[in-house]
Write an enzyme that holds these catalytic residues in place. Structure first.
Site, PDB file in Angstrom:
ATOM      1  N   HIS A 133      15.699 -57.934  43.132  1.00 36.18           N
ATOM      2  CA  HIS A 133      14.491 -58.465  43.781  1.00 36.18           C
ATOM      3  C   HIS A 133      14.095 -59.800  43.147  1.00 36.18           C
ATOM      4  O   HIS A 133      13.867 -60.796  43.846  1.00 36.18           O
ATOM      5  CB  HIS A 133      13.371 -57.428  43.629  1.00 36.18           C
ATOM      6  CG  HIS A 133      12.044 -57.870  44.148  1.00 36.18           C
ATOM      7  ND1 HIS A 133      11.447 -57.278  45.237  1.00 36.18           N
ATOM      8  CD2 HIS A 133      11.167 -58.824  43.724  1.00 36.18           C
ATOM      9  CE1 HIS A 133      10.278 -57.846  45.464  1.00 36.18           C
ATOM     10  NE2 HIS A 133      10.090 -58.789  44.547  1.00 36.18           N
ATOM     11  N   GLU A 134      14.030 -59.816  41.827  1.00 37.09           N
ATOM     12  CA  GLU A 134      13.605 -61.037  41.140  1.00 37.09           C
ATOM     13  C   GLU A 134      14.683 -62.122  41.201  1.00 37.09           C
ATOM     14  O   GLU A 134      14.377 -63.310  41.285  1.00 37.09           O
ATOM     15  CB  GLU A 134      13.249 -60.716  39.685  1.00 37.09           C
ATOM     16  CG  GLU A 134      12.165 -59.664  39.509  1.00 37.09           C
ATOM     17  CD  GLU A 134      10.891 -59.964  40.282  1.00 37.09           C
ATOM     18  OE1 GLU A 134      10.659 -61.134  40.640  1.00 37.09           O
ATOM     19  OE2 GLU A 134      10.122 -59.023  40.546  1.00 37.09           O
ATOM     20  N   HIS A 152      14.264 -63.999  44.427  1.00 36.94           N
ATOM     21  CA  HIS A 152      13.214 -65.025  44.323  1.00 36.94           C
ATOM     22  C   HIS A 152      13.749 -66.273  43.623  1.00 36.94           C
ATOM     23  O   HIS A 152      13.566 -67.402  44.095  1.00 36.94           O
ATOM     24  CB  HIS A 152      12.028 -64.488  43.515  1.00 36.94           C
ATOM     25  CG  HIS A 152      11.157 -63.517  44.243  1.00 36.94           C
ATOM     26  ND1 HIS A 152      10.692 -63.736  45.519  1.00 36.94           N
ATOM     27  CD2 HIS A 152      10.636 -62.323  43.859  1.00 36.94           C
ATOM     28  CE1 HIS A 152       9.926 -62.716  45.894  1.00 36.94           C
ATOM     29  NE2 HIS A 152       9.876 -61.844  44.909  1.00 36.94           N
TER      30      HIS A 152
END
Length: 265
Positions: free
Chosen positions: A58-59, A62
């Site tokens: 997820h990170e 980003h």
């Protein structure tokens, strides 16, 4: 010439992340094999390691989106190595979401990477960076549920099937909750570039508490019921039954005693 964006050390996958993947694979094999007397423990490690792996992805999404949009600082910060120890706030990024999973069986997202927004031009780019994280959770959920909607789970051990279903549930809840337009969550980050400066300024003080606000709202019975009905409906659409996720949660909470003589409907 090597820059912050191209330095090989900034893109090399961390041994910490590879270790998490190894734990997930080993515990998943243990669940499949039905390790005597410790199936619930194996499910616990499979789900927790899988959940942390998904947080890393997820990170990373980003950070990788930010790099493509012009923020080369994410490389030097270690965000592209998938190492959870490089995230700016380990408590919010890893520890708190894992505690939420253990206590409530729900995948609440955590904020982790700091993007230098001043390096990025264009409102669409800012929105895409914010959307990349929850979309990664949605993709992970699609991968986890693929054996269900492809009807490939008939001869799979019950413990493994239910553990996979519970991990998929966490991905679905993380994607949905993180898409809420609440300050501090990615859903707000998607719409924030399109708000007036005054609206952004008014929302800013609430950003550090967005995650706790969402968690608090889920304690309201009416909100909780609507949310879980929606989550269960999505999972049923992917051929994952309420029974699958319930048994997965029961195995996960091994300290309460593993389910006995479970038969799939």
């Amino acid at each position: 010439m090597t820059s912050a964006a191209t330095h090989p050390d900034h893109h090399r996958i961390s041994p910490v992340f590879l270790g998490l993947v190894a734990v997930m694979a080993l515990s998943g094999w243990g669940v499949w094999a039905g390790w005597a007397d410790v199936t619930g423990v194996a499910v616990f490690f499979f789900v927790v390691s899988g959940w942390i792996v998904s947080l890393c992805l997820h990170e990373y999404a980003h950070a990788r989106s930010a790099l493509g949009a012009g923020d080369v600082s994410v490389g030097a910060k270690g965000y592209l190595t998938l190492n959870p120890l490089h995230y700016t706030h380990a408590m919010l990024s890893i520890v708190l979401p894992v505690i939420f999973v253990i206590l409530g069986g729900i995948g609440l997202p955590g904020g982790a990477v700091y993007i230098e927004r001043g390096r990025i031009a264009g409102r669409w780019r800012h929105s895409v960076i914010s959307a990349a994280g929850p979309l990664t959770n949605a993709l992970f959920a699609a991968v986890l549920t693929a054996p269900f909607w492809l009807d490939a789970m008939r001869d799979v051990p019950v413990a493994f099937r239910s553990a996979l279903a519970f991990l998929a549930l966490l991905q679905v809840t993380a994607a949905l909750l993180n898409l809420l337009p609440v300050p501090g969550l990615d859903g707000f980050g998607i719409i924030e570039p399109w708000l007036s400066p005054r609206a952004r300024q008014q929302a800013e003080p609430f950003a550090p508490f967005g995650l706790l606000i969402v968690f608090g709202c889920l304690w309201i019975p009416q909100v909780n019921e609507v949310f879980w009905d929606f989550v269960d409906g999505l999972l049923r659409g992917m051929n994952v039954s309420d029974f699958d996720t319930f048994v997965g949660l029961e195995y996960f909470r091994f300290w309460e005693g593993e389910p006995q003589n479970v038969l799939l409907p």
